[in-house]
Design a protein around this motif. Sequence first.
Motif, PDB file in Angstrom:
ATOM      1  N   HIS A   1       0.597  -1.013  -0.129  1.00 16.98           N
ATOM      2  CA  HIS A   1      -0.061  -0.164  -0.116  1.00 16.98           C
ATOM      3  C   HIS A   1       0.967   1.215  -0.076  1.00 16.98           C
ATOM      4  N   PHE A   2       0.390   2.348  -0.122  1.00 20.39           N
ATOM      5  CA  PHE A   2       0.840   3.754  -0.050  1.00 20.39           C
ATOM      6  C   PHE A   2       0.127   4.462   0.888  1.00 20.39           C
ATOM      7  N   HIS A   3       0.561   5.683   1.132  1.00 24.28           N
ATOM      8  CA  HIS A   3      -0.069   6.620   2.197  1.00 24.28           C
ATOM      9  C   HIS A   3      -0.232   7.882   1.280  1.00 24.28           C
ATOM     10  N   VAL A   4      -1.240   8.453   1.214  1.00 24.17           N
ATOM     11  CA  VAL A   4      -1.522   9.822   0.686  1.00 24.17           C
ATOM     12  C   VAL A   4      -1.508  10.906   2.084  1.00 24.17           C
ATOM     13  N   ILE A   5      -0.483  11.856   1.996  1.00 24.15           N
ATOM     14  CA  ILE A   5      -0.605  12.677   3.155  1.00 24.15           C
ATOM     15  C   ILE A   5      -1.031  14.327   2.413  1.00 24.15           C
ATOM     16  N   THR A   6      -1.861  14.840   3.038  1.00 24.20           N
ATOM     17  CA  THR A   6      -2.600  15.867   2.365  1.00 24.20           C
ATOM     18  C   THR A   6      -1.723  16.984   3.002  1.00 24.20           C
ATOM     19  N   SER A   7      -1.930  18.467   2.669  1.00 24.00           N
ATOM     20  CA  SER A   7      -0.933  19.412   2.946  1.00 24.00           C
ATOM     21  C   SER A   7      -1.255  19.824   4.588  1.00 24.00           C
ATOM     22  N   ASP A   8      -2.596  19.544   4.866  1.00 21.44           N
ATOM     23  CA  ASP A   8      -2.772  19.737   6.064  1.00 21.44           C
ATOM     24  C   ASP A   8      -2.896  18.439   7.099  1.00 21.44           C
ATOM     25  N   ARG A   9      -2.155  17.679   6.510  1.00 25.06           N
ATOM     26  CA  ARG A   9      -1.522  16.416   7.553  1.00 25.06           C
ATOM     27  C   ARG A   9      -2.540  15.375   7.590  1.00 25.06           C
ATOM     28  N   ARG A  10      -3.739  15.329   7.002  1.00 25.12           N
ATOM     29  CA  ARG A  10      -4.489  14.215   6.923  1.00 25.12           C
ATOM     30  C   ARG A  10      -4.045  13.172   6.068  1.00 25.12           C
ATOM     31  N   GLU A  11      -4.411  11.729   6.266  1.00 20.47           N
ATOM     32  CA  GLU A  11      -3.764  10.544   5.525  1.00 20.47           C
ATOM     33  C   GLU A  11      -4.931   9.643   5.395  1.00 20.47           C
ATOM     34  N   ALA A  12      -4.294   9.120   4.139  1.00 22.14           N
ATOM     35  CA  ALA A  12      -5.123   7.792   3.818  1.00 22.14           C
ATOM     36  C   ALA A  12      -4.261   6.759   3.465  1.00 22.14           C
ATOM     37  N   ILE A  13      -4.802   5.533   3.648  1.00 20.61           N
ATOM     38  CA  ILE A  13      -3.908   4.439   3.309  1.00 20.61           C
ATOM     39  C   ILE A  13      -4.607   3.601   2.148  1.00 20.61           C
ATOM     40  N   VAL A  14      -3.954   3.267   1.063  1.00 19.33           N
ATOM     41  CA  VAL A  14      -4.566   3.069  -0.149  1.00 19.33           C
ATOM     42  C   VAL A  14      -3.663   1.589  -0.763  1.00 19.33           C
ATOM     43  N   ARG A  15      -4.524   0.524  -0.875  1.00 14.87           N
ATOM     44  CA  ARG A  15      -3.864  -0.707  -1.497  1.00 14.87           C
ATOM     45  C   ARG A  15      -3.372  -0.283  -2.982  1.00 14.87           C
ATOM     46  N   ILE A  16      -2.179  -1.010  -3.315  1.00 14.34           N
ATOM     47  CA  ILE A  16      -1.794  -0.820  -4.495  1.00 14.34           C
ATOM     48  C   ILE A  16      -2.351  -1.473  -5.814  1.00 14.34           C
ATOM     49  N   SER A  17      -2.697  -2.765  -5.481  1.00 19.90           N
ATOM     50  CA  SER A  17      -3.486  -3.778  -6.261  1.00 19.90           C
ATOM     51  C   SER A  17      -4.536  -3.201  -6.962  1.00 19.90           C
ATOM     52  N   ASP A  18      -5.686  -2.481  -6.346  1.00 16.46           N
ATOM     53  CA  ASP A  18      -6.534  -1.903  -6.687  1.00 16.46           C
ATOM     54  C   ASP A  18      -6.964  -0.678  -6.534  1.00 16.46           C
ATOM     55  N   CYS A  19      -6.092   0.167  -5.872  1.00 19.13           N
ATOM     56  CA  CYS A  19      -6.268   1.670  -5.175  1.00 19.13           C
ATOM     57  C   CYS A  19      -7.439   1.820  -4.407  1.00 19.13           C
ATOM     58  N   GLU A  20      -7.832   0.488  -3.825  1.00 19.65           N
ATOM     59  CA  GLU A  20      -8.728   0.899  -2.821  1.00 19.65           C
ATOM     60  C   GLU A  20      -8.377   1.325  -1.687  1.00 19.65           C
ATOM     61  N   VAL A  21      -9.142   2.572  -0.987  1.00 18.19           N
ATOM     62  CA  VAL A  21      -8.819   3.058   0.201  1.00 18.19           C
ATOM     63  C   VAL A  21      -9.087   2.442   1.208  1.00 18.19           C
ATOM     64  N   LEU A  22      -8.243   1.994   2.166  1.00 21.45           N
ATOM     65  CA  LEU A  22      -8.392   1.079   3.182  1.00 21.45           C
ATOM     66  C   LEU A  22      -8.570   1.835   4.437  1.00 21.45           C
ATOM     67  N   THR A  23      -8.037   3.099   4.592  1.00 19.33           N
ATOM     68  CA  THR A  23      -8.439   3.892   5.879  1.00 19.33           C
ATOM     69  C   THR A  23      -8.244   5.287   5.538  1.00 19.33           C
ATOM     70  N   GLY A  24      -8.758   6.249   6.234  1.00 20.35           N
ATOM     71  CA  GLY A  24      -8.479   7.653   6.035  1.00 20.35           C
ATOM     72  C   GLY A  24      -9.436   8.204   5.272  1.00 20.35           C
ATOM     73  N   LEU A  25      -9.067   9.129   4.524  1.00 21.07           N
ATOM     74  CA  LEU A  25      -9.935   9.825   3.624  1.00 21.07           C
ATOM     75  C   LEU A  25     -10.417   9.118   2.442  1.00 21.07           C
ATOM     76  N   ALA A  26     -11.596   9.810   1.853  1.00 24.50           N
ATOM     77  CA  ALA A  26     -12.231   9.334   0.756  1.00 24.50           C
ATOM     78  C   ALA A  26     -11.562   9.640  -0.510  1.00 24.50           C
TER      79      ALA A  26
END
Length: 74
Positions: free
Chosen positions: A23-48
């Motif tokens: 997976h990878f993490h998406v970190i926004t400029s205001d430090r919110r975060e999402a975890i996204v599975r690489i295989s299908d880019c499904e958001v596992l936790t965090g932001l929509a």
Amino acid sequence: MPTIKQFADCRIVIYFDDHDPPHFHVITSDRREAIVRISDCEVLTGLAAREFAEAHAWAMANRELLLARWKEFN
């Protein structure tokens, strides 16, 4: 935690020695975060996905690169 891709309002990072599934993490400029599975880019936790649409679209088109980086770092 290397930054894989930088966008105007967020960045994609992959942590060293992180847990499965790949997976990878998406970190926004205001430090919110999402975890996204690489295989299908499904958001596992965090932001929509709509909150980081540009990064999500880039990730969908670059899953092979993201998986290669995951294997390199983990």
